[in-house]
Design a protein around this motif. Sequence first.
Motif, PDB file in Angstrom:
ATOM      1  N   ALA A 131     -97.905  69.218  38.705  1.00  0.00           N
ATOM      2  CA  ALA A 131     -98.714  69.652  37.565  1.00  0.00           C
ATOM      3  C   ALA A 131     -98.862  71.172  37.543  1.00  0.00           C
ATOM      4  CB  ALA A 131    -100.075  68.975  37.615  1.00  0.00           C
ATOM      5  N   THR A 135     -97.966  73.857  34.515  1.00  0.00           N
ATOM      6  CA  THR A 135     -98.942  74.707  33.831  1.00  0.00           C
ATOM      7  C   THR A 135     -98.716  76.192  34.107  1.00  0.00           C
ATOM      8  OG1 THR A 135    -100.520  74.403  35.663  1.00  0.00           O
ATOM      9  CG2 THR A 135    -100.695  72.908  33.770  1.00  0.00           C
ATOM     10  N   VAL A 142    -102.995  69.407  31.479  1.00  0.00           N
ATOM     11  CA  VAL A 142    -102.410  68.283  32.216  1.00  0.00           C
ATOM     12  C   VAL A 142    -103.516  67.472  32.880  1.00  0.00           C
ATOM     13  CG1 VAL A 142    -100.867  67.603  34.100  1.00  0.00           C
ATOM     14  CG2 VAL A 142    -100.245  69.513  32.609  1.00  0.00           C
ATOM     15  N   VAL A 168     -93.627  65.175  33.729  1.00  0.00           N
ATOM     16  CA  VAL A 168     -94.802  65.538  32.949  1.00  0.00           C
ATOM     17  C   VAL A 168     -94.633  64.966  31.544  1.00  0.00           C
ATOM     18  CG1 VAL A 168     -96.298  67.436  32.214  1.00  0.00           C
ATOM     19  CG2 VAL A 168     -94.978  67.641  34.326  1.00  0.00           C
ATOM     20  N   TYR A 261    -100.719  66.665  28.421  1.00  0.00           N
ATOM     21  CA  TYR A 261     -99.650  65.968  29.141  1.00  0.00           C
ATOM     22  C   TYR A 261    -100.249  65.233  30.331  1.00  0.00           C
ATOM     23  CZ  TYR A 261     -96.215  68.547  26.387  1.00  0.00           C
ATOM     24  OH  TYR A 261     -95.465  69.025  25.353  1.00  0.00           O
TER      25      TYR A 261
END
Length: 356
Positions: A131, A135, A142, A168, A261
């Motif tokens: 994650a 990002t 997320v 993702v 996401y």
Amino acid sequence: MKQTYVVIMAGGVGTRFWPFSRTSNPKQFHDVLGTGKTLLQQTAERFDGICTPDHIYIVTSAEYKDLVKEQLPFLTDEQILLEPVRRNTAPCIGYACYKIAAKDPQANIVVAPADHIILKEDAFRERIRVALAATAEADILVTLGIQPSRPDTGYGYIQYMTDSEGEVKKVKTFTEKPHLELAQQFLDSGEFVWNAGIFVWNAQAILRAFEKHLPEMAELFEEGNELYYSETEQPFINRAYTHCRSISIDNGVMEKADNVYVVLSEFGWSDLGTWKSLYEVSGKDRNENVIDGRVMLYDTTNCIIKTPKERLVVVNGLDGYIVAEYDNVLLICRKDEEQKVKDFVSDAKEKGTQFV
């Protein structure tokens, strides 16, 4: 790791876990699993290798400052964010993210509750890193999604696009605590995961989300940009919170945003919201009982019993019960009626605030 920060939300009371969780000493400050470490300590240690200790921030109620400092002595006062009143998760997260962004505009931030159980911590860290990598490269929000094992009506559900490439996945919808039939449909479709309430985003992405979806709250916390990390921060926050409405980050931001996401995850997760959830993740004896205390059992099955070590407890003839004692309160309740615990707490207030 230099620009990764972790925000741990530790201000809740955990009413459904009464009498163990009390207003003066909620469950996140207890050693619930008998490991020798509290839930808060376990949560902080879980991010070892994800960020440096000076990048861990705890958001909690002002009344729990001493408990936090006692359990996490490495924290400075600047890392303990004190809410004057409880206003749900959106103000809690907003405060932390605006403060971090004032120091490091390029920060990559993980937000996690203090009272979750995660049994497979290496798998958890791997998912968090997936994650964070996403990002760091894109302005997206997320969340971690847990593969559901049953049609549980106590969790929120996330529908994701199954044709999304990579790890993702684009989120289609959020649904809060569906009824049983709908939860079963979600499970059967294969398109839904449980919402773990663990979030990852970069500072600019979440600030833009607040500006778009919670503009009044964004304006409040922006006013503090020159005050964070100073002696005037707490007085400012005390004033700002009087103007913050109580709303969750899910309702305020995640359900509205179009850049959400999910990272599909499986790491032995439980939100530990209820006695039943503790029962489900705990080791059991041959009669499916979970025991924590000095207990003698006779003809007893499917129970969770958590009592003081100094007290001998004898139980005979129970099936499917919670037996919990803490600080002069004894609870005996059927496991399948644990939703009544909130009612018990409300009624117990009439007997005296020391019981809640």
